[in-house]
Design an enzyme around this catalytic site. Structure first.
Site, short mmCIF file in Angstrom:
data_model
loop_
_atom_site.label_atom_id
_atom_site.label_comp_id
_atom_site.label_asym_id
_atom_site.label_seq_id
_atom_site.Cartn_x
_atom_site.Cartn_y
_atom_site.Cartn_z
N GLY A 182 39.32 44.71 52.26
CA GLY A 182 38.60 44.69 53.66
C GLY A 182 38.29 45.51 54.54
O GLY A 182 37.14 44.90 55.85
N SER A 208 43.19 49.68 42.03
CA SER A 208 41.57 48.86 40.66
C SER A 208 40.36 49.60 42.27
O SER A 208 40.47 50.33 42.66
CB SER A 208 41.23 47.87 41.83
OG SER A 208 41.69 47.37 43.37
N THR A 212 33.35 44.98 45.32
CA THR A 212 31.69 44.59 46.07
C THR A 212 32.32 45.83 47.55
O THR A 212 31.56 45.89 48.25
CB THR A 212 32.09 43.50 46.36
OG1 THR A 212 33.36 43.11 47.48
CG2 THR A 212 31.47 42.66 45.53
N SER A 213 33.52 46.59 47.65
CA SER A 213 33.23 47.78 48.20
C SER A 213 32.59 49.57 48.15
O SER A 213 32.28 49.50 46.66
CB SER A 213 34.90 47.45 48.83
OG SER A 213 35.54 48.20 48.63
N ASP A 270 37.41 32.68 49.69
CA ASP A 270 38.29 33.21 50.10
C ASP A 270 39.48 32.31 49.57
O ASP A 270 40.22 31.41 51.02
CB ASP A 270 38.92 33.72 51.42
CG ASP A 270 37.86 34.69 51.52
OD1 ASP A 270 37.89 35.83 51.29
OD2 ASP A 270 37.56 34.87 52.32
N SER A 278 46.91 36.49 42.40
CA SER A 278 46.00 37.78 41.87
C SER A 278 47.02 39.13 42.91
O SER A 278 47.31 39.96 41.72
CB SER A 278 44.63 37.51 42.46
OG SER A 278 44.37 39.13 42.60
N LYS A 302 39.59 40.98 55.45
CA LYS A 302 39.57 40.12 55.02
C LYS A 302 40.02 38.64 55.63
O LYS A 302 39.96 37.45 55.30
CB LYS A 302 40.44 39.98 53.60
CG LYS A 302 40.97 39.47 52.72
CD LYS A 302 40.36 39.44 51.31
CE LYS A 302 40.19 38.85 50.06
NZ LYS A 302 39.72 39.89 48.89
#
Lengths: 507, 507
Positions: A182, A208, A212-213, A270, A278, A302
């Site tokens: 986030g 990773s 979406t970032s 969330d 995860s 986040k």
């Protein structure tokens, strides 16, 4: 994957139509197809498609107008890759059995507590790509909010570990770090890993890519070197350098989680339980024994409040203990982007500036990396904070950490300098005041509209910080893009959201 | 539909590729497309596509391999119909704004109670087809089980009524009936409507087609006459005959519900709240003032226990009162199929047999129709049960109800006799015993595999009833199909599930 099918199979000849549906697996059959008729397949029916011993489940799209002839079949790009088929291969299609694990999802929706076996079955079916988006979404919804008990989060985490690969390193201590996302520009991993590795602690880091970032750590590392390593190649790098930073996607550490995350992002839900499972399932699967987890807190991060961070931290520790991973959590400032650059190349430049001790290196990125690296050392060596921090600072100031990053890059396939974007536009402030707030989400969107992360050089380069006094006409940031259209587009979005992206207070 | 878009629009030339994706709206653009690049569209991005003043939202599939040229665009069949486009029309594509109502869905998932305005916004967005399957599924999941308070069911029902068309008949009393599905062959509507209409009570009946069952009332009525009437045509029939039986789908009485139901079926989730809102919103929208609701109860019916039926009945009455519809509920036997035939033509034959007072007419179908018709008369005329029943029986026995059905069919476009299937196979019992249970769901599946409802003549014709004594070799039922493949397929499925489909007990 072994699929139980109810009935006889039918062979059809494959022809590539060249249709990309992203991760969604689609099978194309002509309206005239005798198999569709006899089996009662309709558009969007989910079928089992098999070739050469491997199978997948795909949703049917029906074609007319001669795109496919009777007896022909086509697949979306993702399904072609999955089955490794070529033109004229003979594929078999068949009905699929109803999924038993959906019964457990329904049970969860009705408020029941699920057991280990039920989570195992759901997660294995998801990992086998048997769940449609509709089923995935209902599972995510069932586990959202505070619907999961602590024991269920433990079960879900274990189920995710079981459904993926587990890496073994033959070492007593495997260090790791994680940031609960986030925060744009927060690329501490690329500073922490060389520090820890140069101290002789093994840190085989899988990272990773952005979902979406504007950039994931794997995207940013890829600016400097190759990150698409096989497990065998990764082992060689770690044997030589004590550490690496590679893309974790190919390792299939928690394939179910990779699928679930996409639906969560689409829903923007969330779910604390899903997030904990995860994070921790991937740490356990990566073979990590000791992991520091950074929780940035801020209105547009986040985790939005300190209370949420404390609650998350407690649950993370409880689940980590259950699965046998030693963790330490830290909370950090999540109110503004980290470093100056946002987007792979610009972030890589910031990382190099910190490790090269450049005078204009971003101090916040340096300090964050020092804090995390020190916490890792405290965790594995049980050291005092100040001693650990001194060790870490020495590794940066001496240039050892920089050399280690270069060595790791070379072991992964060679070191490359970050490139520059073709087009740029610098935004100047149209008002005077003190910067009182950044909207991290909208900032990330500007960088993405400029082309990040696909265009590694695209993004934003900040010139200002929170609480800074700004004059009219003062440069706030520069947008970088590789096409005039993308530059214009990112700029337009900024202009429309100007006042929310950088809030000024007037004193 | 008016879509707010964030940015400039781009024009692309339409070319039909002939791809049917059922109700899912898909837009196809080539990988080379400059608009995809500049706008950052990726496969599965949801876009706004506009033509000639109307817009829709569709998911993007990217094509390569020259299927589409740069500057060209294509749409799935459903999207082509929605926008009424032809080859070479210029379409505009643009980003869509994030849906605000998703915030309310998340709030519901987190356990909050939603208000009228929030349900209004969600349902309007669903009716406008702005929700992807992922969003739809999360909404269905959020409302599942006992997650909805009574007031929320009322709000949801009102929201569904507001988002659709409302029929006005200019009559004080508009009778209606509904059956809470799950029972194959339960075609009482086609008997009840002519009885009620011939008594001078207006009953403009809109019925549904099968979604997952072997026949809906609209499918069965279509065997005898045209059911695809416009509202104007429907009005003419009702003016003349006091009643009609037409397909309700074209009336758009509750378009959001039509979309939600498809996702509920895929998830196989029985949400009481959604079911009540679905039933009652359509009754209110159809202009009904007085409605009898039949709730069949049985292990494999939709409602499984008498307790569930009582609870459902109470809630139905409370919500009906809130929206101003007068209802009466009745529970009925849901342990076996109704009549002998399952599948449109075979069910239509049973209906005609009852109205023609044939000696071999199914007694259970006749009795059910009498009960429902009597309840309607009691409801609108406030009559005693026995008096009402006598009136109804007289209408059947005298042949008046039969004549009325024929008149209604002729007003709707002509009366046709049911046709016969090309192929059949009669199943004989391989054991002796007493029939102790029918599995309605598996029976429905056999009929569907045989081709029902798309092949109107396909289906099953039963020769036996519950509690009947069966000998070895006794015919149990005949399967009808229009192709040998479908016949074989339905038979195979029966053989694999033989013992669950018809359970025998041995005494």
């Amino acid at each position: 994957m072994n699929l139980t099918t109810q009935h006889t199979k039918h062979s059809l000849r494959f022809r590539d139509l060249g249709i990309d549906t992203n991760q969604e697996l689609v099978v194309f059959m002509p309206a005239s197809c005798h198999v569709c008729k006899s089996e009662g397949f309709q558009a969007l029916t989910r079928l089992s498609v098999s070739f050469n011993g491997s199978s997948t489940i795909a949703a049917l799209n029906i074609t007319s107008d001669g795109l496919l002839k009777e007896g022909e079949i086509s697949l979306s790009k993702s399904a072609i890759q999955k089955l490794s088929v070529q033109d004229n291969d003979l594929l078999e299609v068949a009905h699929i059995e109803p999924l038993q694990s959906i019964t457990s999802v329904r049970s969860k929706l009705y408020g029941n507590t699920l057991h280990q076996q039920e989570y195992d079955d759901i997660i294995q079916d998801i990992a086998d790509e048997k769940y449609s988006n509709i089923f995935l979404s209902s599972f995510v919804a069932a586990c959202s909010g505070s619907n999961m008990k602590l024991e269920e989060i433990c079960y879900l985490t274990m189920a995710m570990i079981k459904a993926g690969n587990k890496l073994e390193w033959g070492n007593e201590i495997i260090a790791d770090k994680h940031c609960v996302g986030g925060l744009p520009g927060n690329r501490t991993t690329m500073i922490v890993v060389p520090i820890i590795a140069s101290l002789g602690i093994m840190i085989p880091k899988t990272s990773s890519r952005a979902i979406t970032s504007p950039a994931g750590t794997a995207d940013t590392m890829e600016v400097l070197t190759n990150v698409n390593l096989s497990l065998a190649q990764m082992r060689k790098v770690v044997e030589k350098e004590n550490g690496c930073i590679v893309w974790g996607g190919a390792m299939k550490l928690s394939p179910a989680d990779d699928i679930i995350i996409k639906v969560e992002k689409a829903l923007d839900i969330d779910s604390e339980g899903q997030m904990i499972a995860s994070i921790l399932s991937k740490k356990a699967a990566a073979g990590s024994t000791d992991c520091v987890i950074d929780i940035p807190v801020g209105a547009t991060a986040k985790v939005r409040t300190v209370d949420d961070a404390i609650s998350l931290s407690l649950r993370l520790k409880e689940v980590a203990e259950y699965i046998g991973v030693n963790i330490q959590t830290i909370t950090s400032d999540g109110t503004q982007p980290v470093g100056y650059g946002i987007g792979p190349s610009l972030e890589a430049r910031d990382v190099l500036a910190v490790l090269e001790n450049a005078t204009d290196a971003p101090k916040d990125l340096r300090q964050r990396a020092i804090t995390i690296a020190s916490e890792i050392i405290k965790l594995v060596w049980n050291m005092e904070k100040q001693v650990a921090e001194d060790l870490v600072i020495k590794k940066i100031d001496s240039g050892e950490a920089f050399k280690k990053l270069i060595s790791i890059c070379e072991a992964q396939g060679g070191f490359y300098e970050p490139m520059h974007a073709k087009y740029s536009k610098t935004i100047e402030s149209t008002a005077a005041g003190i910067i009182s707030e950044f909207d991290n989400r909208k900032i990330a969107r500007v960088a993405k509209l400029a082309g990040a992360p696909d265009a590694a050089e695209a993004g934003i380069d900040f010139k200002v910080l929170l609480n800074q006094n700004i004059m009219i006409g003062q440069p706030l940031f520069t947008i970088y893009a590789n096409s005039p259209g993308e530059l214009e587009y990112a700029y337009d979005y900024y202009k429309q959201n100007e006042k929310q992206i950088i809030k000024l207070s007037y004193e």
